[in-house]
Write a protein that holds these residues in place. Sequence first.
Motif, PDB file in Angstrom:
ATOM      1  N   ARG A 141       0.823  -1.217   0.000  1.00 21.52           N
ATOM      2  CA  ARG A 141       0.000   0.000   0.000  1.00 21.52           C
ATOM      3  C   ARG A 141       0.852   1.258   0.000  1.00 21.52           C
ATOM      4  NH1 ARG A 141      -2.349   0.727   4.727  1.00 21.52           N
ATOM      5  NH2 ARG A 141      -3.946   2.180   4.025  1.00 21.52           N
ATOM      6  N   ALA A 142       1.879   1.295   0.841  1.00 23.46           N
ATOM      7  CA  ALA A 142       2.696   2.498   0.956  1.00 23.46           C
ATOM      8  C   ALA A 142       3.314   2.873  -0.387  1.00 23.46           C
ATOM      9  CB  ALA A 142       3.780   2.313   2.016  1.00 23.46           C
ATOM     10  N   GLY A 143       3.779   1.870  -1.120  1.00 23.25           N
ATOM     11  CA  GLY A 143       4.372   2.131  -2.418  1.00 23.25           C
ATOM     12  C   GLY A 143       3.369   2.661  -3.425  1.00 23.25           C
ATOM     13  N   GLU A 144       2.144   2.128  -3.396  1.00 22.09           N
ATOM     14  CA  GLU A 144       1.109   2.605  -4.313  1.00 22.09           C
ATOM     15  C   GLU A 144       0.647   4.013  -3.960  1.00 22.09           C
ATOM     16  OE1 GLU A 144      -0.234   1.056  -7.248  1.00 22.09           O
ATOM     17  OE2 GLU A 144       1.690   0.091  -6.868  1.00 22.09           O
ATOM     18  N   PHE A 145       0.553   4.338  -2.680  1.00 16.64           N
ATOM     19  CA  PHE A 145       0.219   5.705  -2.280  1.00 16.64           C
ATOM     20  C   PHE A 145       1.284   6.674  -2.799  1.00 16.64           C
ATOM     21  CE2 PHE A 145      -3.049   4.028   0.333  1.00 16.64           C
ATOM     22  CZ  PHE A 145      -3.789   5.072   0.877  1.00 16.64           C
ATOM     23  N   GLU A 146       2.542   6.284  -2.670  1.00 13.59           N
ATOM     24  CA  GLU A 146       3.643   7.136  -3.112  1.00 13.59           C
ATOM     25  C   GLU A 146       3.618   7.312  -4.633  1.00 13.59           C
ATOM     26  OE1 GLU A 146       6.859   9.608  -2.982  1.00 13.59           O
ATOM     27  OE2 GLU A 146       5.822   8.772  -1.227  1.00 13.59           O
ATOM     28  N   ARG A 147       3.466   6.209  -5.341  1.00 17.77           N
ATOM     29  CA  ARG A 147       3.553   6.252  -6.802  1.00 17.77           C
ATOM     30  C   ARG A 147       2.362   6.932  -7.441  1.00 17.77           C
ATOM     31  NH1 ARG A 147       2.233   3.220 -11.338  1.00 17.77           N
ATOM     32  NH2 ARG A 147       0.969   1.718 -10.177  1.00 17.77           N
ATOM     33  N   ARG A 148       1.171   6.727  -6.878  1.00 13.98           N
ATOM     34  CA  ARG A 148      -0.042   7.219  -7.514  1.00 13.98           C
ATOM     35  C   ARG A 148      -0.514   8.582  -7.010  1.00 13.98           C
ATOM     36  NH1 ARG A 148      -3.119   3.478 -10.263  1.00 13.98           N
ATOM     37  NH2 ARG A 148      -2.164   1.403 -10.432  1.00 13.98           N
ATOM     38  N   LEU A 149      -0.131   8.948  -5.787  1.00 13.87           N
ATOM     39  CA  LEU A 149      -0.622  10.196  -5.207  1.00 13.87           C
ATOM     40  C   LEU A 149       0.500  11.137  -4.783  1.00 13.87           C
ATOM     41  CD1 LEU A 149      -3.552   8.833  -2.973  1.00 13.87           C
ATOM     42  CD2 LEU A 149      -3.690   9.754  -5.298  1.00 13.87           C
ATOM     43  N   PHE A 150       1.311  10.683  -3.857  1.00 13.19           N
ATOM     44  CA  PHE A 150       2.269  11.588  -3.225  1.00 13.19           C
ATOM     45  C   PHE A 150       3.286  12.151  -4.208  1.00 13.19           C
ATOM     46  CE2 PHE A 150       1.660   8.768   0.787  1.00 13.19           C
ATOM     47  CZ  PHE A 150       0.373   9.242   0.929  1.00 13.19           C
ATOM     48  N   ASP A 166       6.154  15.885   1.631  1.00 13.60           N
ATOM     49  CA  ASP A 166       6.284  15.662   3.074  1.00 13.60           C
ATOM     50  C   ASP A 166       5.283  14.648   3.607  1.00 13.60           C
ATOM     51  OD1 ASP A 166       8.392  17.553   3.445  1.00 13.60           O
ATOM     52  OD2 ASP A 166       6.929  19.184   3.297  1.00 13.60           O
ATOM     53  N   THR A 167       4.635  13.904   2.710  1.00 13.41           N
ATOM     54  CA  THR A 167       3.597  12.953   3.102  1.00 13.41           C
ATOM     55  C   THR A 167       4.092  11.517   2.915  1.00 13.41           C
ATOM     56  OG1 THR A 167       1.894  14.522   2.416  1.00 13.41           O
ATOM     57  CG2 THR A 167       1.219  12.235   2.690  1.00 13.41           C
ATOM     58  N   TYR A 168       3.726  10.662   3.845  1.00 16.57           N
ATOM     59  CA  TYR A 168       4.057   9.249   3.735  1.00 16.57           C
ATOM     60  C   TYR A 168       3.004   8.437   4.476  1.00 16.57           C
ATOM     61  CZ  TYR A 168       6.104  10.125   8.374  1.00 16.57           C
ATOM     62  OH  TYR A 168       6.296  10.505   9.684  1.00 16.57           O
ATOM     63  N   LEU A 169       2.956   7.160   4.156  1.00 17.85           N
ATOM     64  CA  LEU A 169       1.996   6.265   4.794  1.00 17.85           C
ATOM     65  C   LEU A 169       2.703   5.459   5.866  1.00 17.85           C
ATOM     66  CD1 LEU A 169      -1.032   5.448   4.439  1.00 17.85           C
ATOM     67  CD2 LEU A 169      -0.185   3.446   3.202  1.00 17.85           C
ATOM     68  N   ALA A 170       2.298   5.645   7.107  1.00 17.97           N
ATOM     69  CA  ALA A 170       2.876   4.887   8.219  1.00 17.97           C
ATOM     70  C   ALA A 170       2.251   3.493   8.237  1.00 17.97           C
ATOM     71  CB  ALA A 170       2.624   5.601   9.537  1.00 17.97           C
ATOM     72  N   ALA A 201      -1.874   7.723   6.932  1.00 18.54           N
ATOM     73  CA  ALA A 201      -1.202   8.819   6.237  1.00 18.54           C
ATOM     74  C   ALA A 201      -0.785   9.923   7.197  1.00 18.54           C
ATOM     75  CB  ALA A 201      -2.088   9.393   5.141  1.00 18.54           C
ATOM     76  N   ILE A 202       0.459  10.358   7.056  1.00 15.54           N
ATOM     77  CA  ILE A 202       0.997  11.487   7.803  1.00 15.54           C
ATOM     78  C   ILE A 202       1.321  12.562   6.777  1.00 15.54           C
ATOM     79  CG2 ILE A 202       2.923  12.288   9.233  1.00 15.54           C
ATOM     80  CD1 ILE A 202       3.041   9.466  10.438  1.00 15.54           C
ATOM     81  N   SER A 203       0.783  13.759   6.972  1.00 14.95           N
ATOM     82  CA  SER A 203       0.879  14.773   5.937  1.00 14.95           C
ATOM     83  C   SER A 203       1.097  16.152   6.553  1.00 14.95           C
ATOM     84  CB  SER A 203      -0.389  14.754   5.069  1.00 14.95           C
ATOM     85  OG  SER A 203      -0.247  15.544   3.908  1.00 14.95           O
ATOM     86  N   ARG A 206      -2.990  20.025  -1.435  1.00 20.42           N
ATOM     87  CA  ARG A 206      -2.715  19.625  -2.813  1.00 20.42           C
ATOM     88  C   ARG A 206      -3.585  18.445  -3.233  1.00 20.42           C
ATOM     89  NH1 ARG A 206       2.962  20.442  -5.469  1.00 20.42           N
ATOM     90  NH2 ARG A 206       3.344  22.618  -4.864  1.00 20.42           N
ATOM     91  N   PHE A 207      -3.770  17.507  -2.321  1.00 19.24           N
ATOM     92  CA  PHE A 207      -4.607  16.356  -2.644  1.00 19.24           C
ATOM     93  C   PHE A 207      -6.035  16.794  -2.938  1.00 19.24           C
ATOM     94  CE2 PHE A 207      -7.756  13.284  -1.127  1.00 19.24           C
ATOM     95  CZ  PHE A 207      -7.535  12.250  -2.027  1.00 19.24           C
ATOM     96  N   TYR A 208      -6.626  17.598  -2.052  1.00 27.09           N
ATOM     97  CA  TYR A 208      -8.021  17.995  -2.253  1.00 27.09           C
ATOM     98  C   TYR A 208      -8.188  18.922  -3.449  1.00 27.09           C
ATOM     99  CZ  TYR A 208      -9.334  15.652   2.015  1.00 27.09           C
ATOM    100  OH  TYR A 208      -9.562  14.682   2.960  1.00 27.09           O
ATOM    101  N   ARG A 209      -7.160  19.705  -3.755  1.00 19.68           N
ATOM    102  CA  ARG A 209      -7.223  20.527  -4.957  1.00 19.68           C
ATOM    103  C   ARG A 209      -7.296  19.642  -6.197  1.00 19.68           C
ATOM    104  NH1 ARG A 209      -2.626  24.695  -7.337  1.00 19.68           N
ATOM    105  NH2 ARG A 209      -4.014  25.784  -8.809  1.00 19.68           N
ATOM    106  N   ALA A 210      -6.427  18.615  -6.242  1.00 24.58           N
ATOM    107  CA  ALA A 210      -6.434  17.697  -7.380  1.00 24.58           C
ATOM    108  C   ALA A 210      -7.742  16.922  -7.458  1.00 24.58           C
ATOM    109  CB  ALA A 210      -5.254  16.742  -7.278  1.00 24.58           C
ATOM    110  N   LEU A 211      -8.265  16.503  -6.304  1.00 23.25           N
ATOM    111  CA  LEU A 211      -9.527  15.774  -6.265  1.00 23.25           C
ATOM    112  C   LEU A 211     -10.666  16.641  -6.789  1.00 23.25           C
ATOM    113  CD1 LEU A 211     -11.005  13.148  -5.343  1.00 23.25           C
ATOM    114  CD2 LEU A 211     -11.353  14.277  -3.137  1.00 23.25           C
TER     115      LEU A 211
END
Length: 368
Positions: free
Chosen positions: A214-223, A230-234, A272-274, A281-286
């Motif tokens: 999951r962490a890798g997919e969050f990084e590759r697809r979103l972060f 400065d965001t990562y998935l704990a 998620a830690i952000s 940025r996420f909500y703007r893109a959404l």
Amino acid sequence: MITTRRSALRLLGVTATAATAGLAAGTAYSQPIVADRIRLCDVQQAIENVAATAGVVGAIGRAYVDGRLAGEGTAGSRLLDGKGGCIPPGSRYRIASQTKIMEAAIVVQLVGEGRLRLEDTLRGVLPETAENDWVELADQITVRHLIRHTSGIPDFIESGWFDVFDFTTVYTQLDQVKAARSVARKVELGQYYYSTTNYVLLGMIIERVTGNGRAGEFERRLFEPLGMRDTYLAVKISDQVKGPHGHGYYPDAQGVPRDVDRINATIGSEGAISTARDVSRFYRALSEGRLVPEDLRRQVPQPMPGLCGGTVGWAAGSMPGINSTTFFSTDGRIQFAVAVTLEIDNMQAMGIGDATTAAAEAVLGCAG
């Protein structure tokens, strides 16, 4: 079986009422807001008002317009009893159940790529859930049901198997699914029932379909593509918030506030830690429809617009020691992100949500 602080663990999967209403309905946004009509007021004063609420240790907030910082504030302290100085306004914090919206976006991306269907059943995607009777009605529950919290699957937290102060036991996603199976269903398939187990299963589906964590997919697809640097998935048992940040506290069995900066990130799906910048940025893109194909946009849970005449939506997350809320205009131009650290049981912190909403109304100039 592990003894539990059930009320504390329940907060690992709690999102504010208005946000979950939007999650359930999968609603699209209302009419776009005209950003020029919003008068951004004193963010610092608004955050000071939040920090003055009983039970708050510290609070930070930042407002963005068209991706640019338009105001910030910090009040209270980093640590309990006024210690540690102020929390840096740009510091990291746990966004808790706001992580679910990000996870849903990834699932819908997979649907857009033809690697998954919203109508796929749990039996079809994760056959072991049916073959081993780990999920009741696994042959009928679909990916769409999981996204919208209409599967009826109980929340694993209700099993009583987990302890919020356990920092030594590593739990798997399957541990949590099995724990949920020990709890009786409360609603029928198709009825809304907020359960973090839905998103634990979606995490398993992401990993099964992609072959990656999951962490890798969050990084590759979103972060990475959104510049959320400065965001990562704990996901580990001892993952802590990096850099100077506010510490949250939760009362132990004797009522003494204990530092819960070390949340066991192997429990739940809200890791998620952000920062205010990144989550904005996420909500703007959404809001701008940049995360998923247009024909699938409505499938991503979108928080219900609720402020400034329905032109500002909001999403919130809560877990022991922290409340975080992001307010955003429905056209994606304006965001106001707030994080509040606590020293009380989250169930006693209802007034903090009211104070945060009041701060947003003041900052966005739509109070009254």
